[in-house]
Write an enzyme that holds these catalytic residues in place. Structure first.
Site, mmCIF file in Angstrom:
data_model
loop_
_atom_site.group_PDB
_atom_site.id
_atom_site.type_symbol
_atom_site.label_atom_id
_atom_site.label_comp_id
_atom_site.label_asym_id
_atom_site.label_seq_id
_atom_site.Cartn_x
_atom_site.Cartn_y
_atom_site.Cartn_z
ATOM 1 N N HIS A 34 3.365 12.521 -3.652
ATOM 2 C CA HIS A 34 3.669 11.543 -2.637
ATOM 3 C C HIS A 34 4.955 12.235 -1.700
ATOM 4 C CE1 HIS A 34 3.399 7.131 -1.395
ATOM 5 N NE2 HIS A 34 3.603 7.732 -0.280
ATOM 6 N N ARG B 231 -3.166 5.774 0.579
ATOM 7 C CA ARG B 231 -2.631 5.053 -0.672
ATOM 8 C C ARG B 231 -3.671 5.680 -1.726
ATOM 9 N NH1 ARG B 231 1.633 4.780 1.133
ATOM 10 N NH2 ARG B 231 3.019 2.990 1.274
ATOM 11 N N GLU C 172 0.733 5.772 -9.357
ATOM 12 C CA GLU C 172 1.850 6.421 -9.207
ATOM 13 C C GLU C 172 2.975 5.732 -10.269
ATOM 14 O OE1 GLU C 172 3.138 7.113 -5.143
ATOM 15 O OE2 GLU C 172 0.841 7.660 -4.428
#
Length: 332
Positions: free
Chosen positions: A293, A246, A275
């Site tokens: 991602h 993350r 993000e």
């Protein structure tokens, strides 16, 4: 006797047959809401009062917002199980769910291969410094003018894994095929069988002796910015860093400064702090490989994840337990 009700938060993209098969044991419903405010109002209206199990996707945060104390407090009291389609579950306040007697599951192993594949791709790309010449080639400059500095081979390099869970252990096997040796740091050492011979070291030793540092730990209050300025100062000069966990486990401002100083030679990132926004200092640096991602972005893995999550829903309905409860609730 009425069937239990299952609420779908998000979309089923692949396992339609398996999802529809749940209709034999439960009534399947979806929210009408398209924002957190609307979802809260729908909850308060009683629309979900019969719901006992919910299936949620990462993308459903666009409808519900984070599953935090505010939201959990107004969810129907009959909701006892929340099946999350993802390995990471930082969008969910597990403590709040536990307080309100809601059990949470995740998808812990279905993501391992695909995420470790992207991890290895980023390690190789960052070590070899491919990004600068990939950019130059698309701009009509071949390798670049002047050509970039020579890259580095993975053979003989020490891979340090921070967070030796399923993805970390999968990565270790892949890295071994490229001649890398692995050391790791967890809160506690793994068994010899699980560690696969990897060396357990302290956190500071991991930072000081790894040629490549891979971040593979979950995001929580304890791990947020676990890698920041003082940690970069402890690393080998010229270290390569890869993050597929993350974004917020690493302080991106501090990373940008470490790259500018040359403390970090290059890095490969699949995840970001805010993000879909990416720190401009990372975008501007040609020594940074960026992937949006995509760790689990394959048909096969997405299908496996959906099926796993559906199995959690089925287990909750038929047995009153989840197949893969999150770590914080394993003893409940």
């Amino acid at each position: 006797m009425a069937k239990p009700t299952v609420l779908l938060l998000g979309e089923i993209d692949h396992a339609h047959k398996e999802w529809n098969a749940l209709s034999s044991i439960a009534e399947l419903i979806e929210p009408k809401a398209r924002s957190r405010e609307e979802f809260i109002q729908e909850c308060k209206s009683g629309a979900f009062d019969k719901v006992s199990v919910a299936y949620r996707t990462f993308q459903s945060v666009a409808i519900t917002g984070l599953i935090d104390e505010e939201l959990v407090a107004i969810l129907p009291t009959g909701l006892k199980f929340l099946a999350h389609n993802g390995a990471g579950y930082d969008q969910i306040d597990v403590h709040a769910c536990t307080k309100h007697d809601i059990r949470v599951s995740n998808v812990p192993t279905a993501v391992d291969d695909a995420t470790a594949d992207v991890n290895m791709f980023l390690i190789l790309g960052a070590l070899r410094g491919f990004n600068t010449s990939m950019m130059a080639l698309r701009n009509g400059h071949w390798k670049g003018s002047p050509p970039p500095p020579l890259g580095h081979d993975p053979q003989g390099k020490v891979l340090g894994i921070l967070g030796m869970g399923g993805i970390g252990r999968n990565l270790m096997k892949k890295a071994a095929a490229f001649g890398m040796t692995t050391q790791y740091y967890n809160r506690s050492p793994l068994s010899e069988e699980l560690s696969g011979g990897a060396k357990y070291v302290t956190f500071d030793e991991l930072l000081a002796t790894s040629d490549v540092l891979s971040l593979n730990l979950p995001l929580n209050k304890q791990t947020r910015h676990i890698i920041s300025t003082k940690e970069f100062e402890k690393m080998k000069k010229g270290v390569v860093i890869v993050n597929t966990a993350r974004g917020a486990v690493m302080d991106e401002d501090a990373l940008v400064k470490a790259l500018e100083k040359g403390t970090v030679w290059s890095c490969g990132l699949d995840v970001f702090e805010e993000e879909p926004k990416v720190h401009p200092g990372l975008v501007a640096n040609p020594n940074v490989m960026l992937v949006p991602h995509m760790g689990t972005w394959t048909v096969e893995t997405q299908t496996k994840m959906e099926n796993w999550c559906i199995d959690n829903v089925r287990s909750a309905v038929e047995k009153g337990v989840l197949k893969s409860p999150v770590g914080e609730q394993k003893d409940l």
